[in-house]
Design a protein around this motif. Structure first.
Motif, PDB file in Angstrom:
ATOM      1  N   GLU A 133       7.749 -11.978   2.757  1.00 50.40           N
ATOM      2  CA  GLU A 133       7.513 -13.425   2.829  1.00 50.40           C
ATOM      3  C   GLU A 133       6.209 -13.716   3.560  1.00 50.40           C
ATOM      4  N   ALA A 134       5.926 -12.961   4.599  1.00 52.44           N
ATOM      5  CA  ALA A 134       4.663 -13.139   5.330  1.00 52.44           C
ATOM      6  C   ALA A 134       3.472 -12.870   4.419  1.00 52.44           C
ATOM      7  N   GLY A 135       3.593 -11.863   3.547  1.00 54.81           N
ATOM      8  CA  GLY A 135       2.527 -11.573   2.602  1.00 54.81           C
ATOM      9  C   GLY A 135       2.310 -12.714   1.621  1.00 54.81           C
ATOM     10  N   VAL A 136       3.394 -13.287   1.139  1.00 54.05           N
ATOM     11  CA  VAL A 136       3.321 -14.389   0.182  1.00 54.05           C
ATOM     12  C   VAL A 136       2.658 -15.628   0.796  1.00 54.05           C
ATOM     13  N   TRP A 137       2.773 -15.781   2.098  1.00 57.45           N
ATOM     14  CA  TRP A 137       2.214 -16.954   2.779  1.00 57.45           C
ATOM     15  C   TRP A 137       0.765 -16.764   3.217  1.00 57.45           C
ATOM     16  N   ALA A 138       0.117 -15.714   2.774  1.00 54.70           N
ATOM     17  CA  ALA A 138      -1.291 -15.481   3.132  1.00 54.70           C
ATOM     18  C   ALA A 138      -2.181 -16.535   2.471  1.00 54.70           C
ATOM     19  N   PRO A 139      -3.345 -16.784   3.055  1.00 55.96           N
ATOM     20  CA  PRO A 139      -4.289 -17.708   2.416  1.00 55.96           C
ATOM     21  C   PRO A 139      -4.933 -17.033   1.206  1.00 55.96           C
ATOM     22  N   SER A 140      -5.349 -17.842   0.238  1.00 57.78           N
ATOM     23  CA  SER A 140      -6.044 -17.296  -0.929  1.00 57.78           C
ATOM     24  C   SER A 140      -7.034 -18.327  -1.461  1.00 57.78           C
ATOM     25  N   ALA A 141      -8.099 -17.841  -2.061  1.00 55.54           N
ATOM     26  CA  ALA A 141      -9.127 -18.723  -2.615  1.00 55.54           C
ATOM     27  C   ALA A 141      -8.511 -19.632  -3.677  1.00 55.54           C
ATOM     28  N   HIS A 142      -8.770 -20.907  -3.560  1.00 57.18           N
ATOM     29  CA  HIS A 142      -8.262 -21.913  -4.508  1.00 57.18           C
ATOM     30  C   HIS A 142      -6.756 -21.847  -4.682  1.00 57.18           C
ATOM     31  N   ASN A 143      -6.077 -21.325  -3.675  1.00 51.62           N
ATOM     32  CA  ASN A 143      -4.623 -21.165  -3.686  1.00 51.62           C
ATOM     33  C   ASN A 143      -4.139 -20.402  -4.925  1.00 51.62           C
ATOM     34  N   GLU A 144      -4.937 -19.444  -5.370  1.00 51.58           N
ATOM     35  CA  GLU A 144      -4.590 -18.654  -6.558  1.00 51.58           C
ATOM     36  C   GLU A 144      -3.367 -17.769  -6.337  1.00 51.58           C
ATOM     37  N   GLN A 145      -3.177 -17.303  -5.090  1.00 52.96           N
ATOM     38  CA  GLN A 145      -2.069 -16.400  -4.775  1.00 52.96           C
ATOM     39  C   GLN A 145      -2.008 -15.269  -5.818  1.00 52.96           C
ATOM     40  N   PRO A 146      -3.084 -14.486  -5.936  1.00 53.11           N
ATOM     41  CA  PRO A 146      -3.203 -13.527  -7.031  1.00 53.11           C
ATOM     42  C   PRO A 146      -2.504 -12.189  -6.797  1.00 53.11           C
ATOM     43  N   TRP A 147      -1.598 -12.130  -5.859  1.00 56.98           N
ATOM     44  CA  TRP A 147      -1.003 -10.850  -5.477  1.00 56.98           C
ATOM     45  C   TRP A 147       0.313 -10.582  -6.193  1.00 56.98           C
ATOM     46  N   HIS A 148       0.635  -9.313  -6.234  1.00 58.48           N
ATOM     47  CA  HIS A 148       1.957  -8.853  -6.661  1.00 58.48           C
ATOM     48  C   HIS A 148       2.314  -7.668  -5.773  1.00 58.48           C
ATOM     49  N   PHE A 149       3.537  -7.653  -5.267  1.00 59.24           N
ATOM     50  CA  PHE A 149       3.992  -6.593  -4.373  1.00 59.24           C
ATOM     51  C   PHE A 149       5.065  -5.764  -5.080  1.00 59.24           C
ATOM     52  N   SER A 150       4.808  -4.486  -5.242  1.00 59.08           N
ATOM     53  CA  SER A 150       5.805  -3.563  -5.795  1.00 59.08           C
ATOM     54  C   SER A 150       6.387  -2.778  -4.625  1.00 59.08           C
ATOM     55  N   VAL A 151       7.663  -2.978  -4.373  1.00 60.12           N
ATOM     56  CA  VAL A 151       8.338  -2.306  -3.257  1.00 60.12           C
ATOM     57  C   VAL A 151       8.999  -1.042  -3.805  1.00 60.12           C
ATOM     58  N   ILE A 152       8.534   0.093  -3.325  1.00 59.53           N
ATOM     59  CA  ILE A 152       9.034   1.374  -3.818  1.00 59.53           C
ATOM     60  C   ILE A 152       9.824   2.055  -2.704  1.00 59.53           C
ATOM     61  N   GLN A 153      11.085   2.310  -2.994  1.00 62.28           N
ATOM     62  CA  GLN A 153      11.946   3.011  -2.053  1.00 62.28           C
ATOM     63  C   GLN A 153      12.563   4.252  -2.687  1.00 62.28           C
ATOM     64  N   LYS A 154      12.135   4.561  -3.883  1.00 63.03           N
ATOM     65  CA  LYS A 154      12.597   5.739  -4.609  1.00 63.03           C
ATOM     66  C   LYS A 154      11.761   6.932  -4.146  1.00 63.03           C
ATOM     67  N   GLU A 155      12.403   7.841  -3.422  1.00 63.04           N
ATOM     68  CA  GLU A 155      11.692   8.945  -2.779  1.00 63.04           C
ATOM     69  C   GLU A 155      10.894   9.796  -3.761  1.00 63.04           C
ATOM     70  N   GLU A 156      11.457  10.053  -4.945  1.00 63.27           N
ATOM     71  CA  GLU A 156      10.747  10.886  -5.926  1.00 63.27           C
ATOM     72  C   GLU A 156       9.448  10.215  -6.383  1.00 63.27           C
ATOM     73  N   LEU A 157       9.464   8.907  -6.528  1.00 62.59           N
ATOM     74  CA  LEU A 157       8.275   8.177  -6.958  1.00 62.59           C
ATOM     75  C   LEU A 157       7.217   8.157  -5.853  1.00 62.59           C
ATOM     76  N   ILE A 158       7.657   7.966  -4.628  1.00 58.93           N
ATOM     77  CA  ILE A 158       6.735   8.001  -3.485  1.00 58.93           C
ATOM     78  C   ILE A 158       6.090   9.383  -3.380  1.00 58.93           C
ATOM     79  N   ASP A 159       6.900  10.429  -3.513  1.00 54.80           N
ATOM     80  CA  ASP A 159       6.379  11.795  -3.433  1.00 54.80           C
ATOM     81  C   ASP A 159       5.407  12.091  -4.574  1.00 54.80           C
ATOM     82  N   MET A 160       5.706  11.614  -5.788  1.00 58.59           N
ATOM     83  CA  MET A 160       4.814  11.826  -6.925  1.00 58.59           C
ATOM     84  C   MET A 160       3.461  11.165  -6.676  1.00 58.59           C
ATOM     85  N   MET A 161       3.475   9.925  -6.169  1.00 57.10           N
ATOM     86  CA  MET A 161       2.221   9.233  -5.862  1.00 57.10           C
ATOM     87  C   MET A 161       1.427   9.995  -4.813  1.00 57.10           C
TER      88      MET A 161
END
Length: 189
Positions: free
Chosen positions: A32-60
């Motif tokens: 939620e803190a990330g979503v409330w960040a300031p952005s140019a022209h209030n574009e809010q151009p972000w997307h957050f992918s939350v990864i908790q799958k250990e195999e995927l984290i290890d592969m990355m």
């Protein structure tokens, strides 16, 4: 001292985490803190992918390390060759921060996403949760297949910029604050 200023001064990049997953309530507050960040022209151009799958984290981590070992920069190669090195320091959660690309109104989504990351880092610190802003995963992102990026939940039209390792701090995480650079401020009055 003001709590916000105290949190800013106390935050460190944590590189030792407990294996247990952070609570969903804490994760929600951090995002939620990330979503409330300031952005140019209030574009809010972000997307957050939350990864908790250990195999995927290890592969990355493994694919990033493979690219680090090929770097023309010696310090990057050496870091990638360290025995037991994990790009995310074995954190149980990784947040991939992506920015919307294209369109006339979008100025600098990487700047907006960086502001969101800073909010995430400070919110986590305020909750006693450790984080580390990971830039090396850019090596993985530029070489990843379309399928690998889709597995990270990155929507079409978004580009991954950075990752954040997130987890409970290991009791032996203690880091002292590095000295602050002198003469970093100029006043013109």
């Amino acid at each position: 001292m003001n709590l916000v200023l105290e949190t800013i001064k106390n935050r460190r990049s944590i590189r030792r985490y407990l294996p247990q997953q952070i609570r969903d309530e804490e994760l929600s507050l951090i995002l939620e803190a990330g979503v409330w960040a300031p952005s140019a022209h209030n574009e809010q151009p972000w997307h957050f992918s939350v990864i908790q799958k250990e195999e995927l984290i290890d592969m990355m981590s493994e694919k990033t390390i493979a690219m680090m070992k090929k770097s023309r920069l010696e310090w990057v190669r050496k870091m990638g060759e360290r025995e037991g090195f994990h790009v995310f320091y074995n954190a149980p959660t990784v947040i991939v921060v992506s920015g919307k690309t294209g369109g006339e109104a979008l100025l600098k989504p990487i700047a907006d996403c960086s502001a969101a990351i800073q909010n995430i880092l400070l919110a986590a610190e305020s909750l006693g949760i450790g984080t580390c802003w990971i830039g090396f995963t850019g090596l993985f992102f530029v070489t990843a297949t379309k399928e690998e990026l889709q597995n990270l939940g990155i929507p079409e039209g978004y580009e991954p910029f950075y990752s954040i390792a997130v987890g409970y701090k290991s009791p032996d995480h203690l880091y002292s604050a590095p000295r602050r650079k002198q003469n970093a401020i100029t006043y013109i009055r």
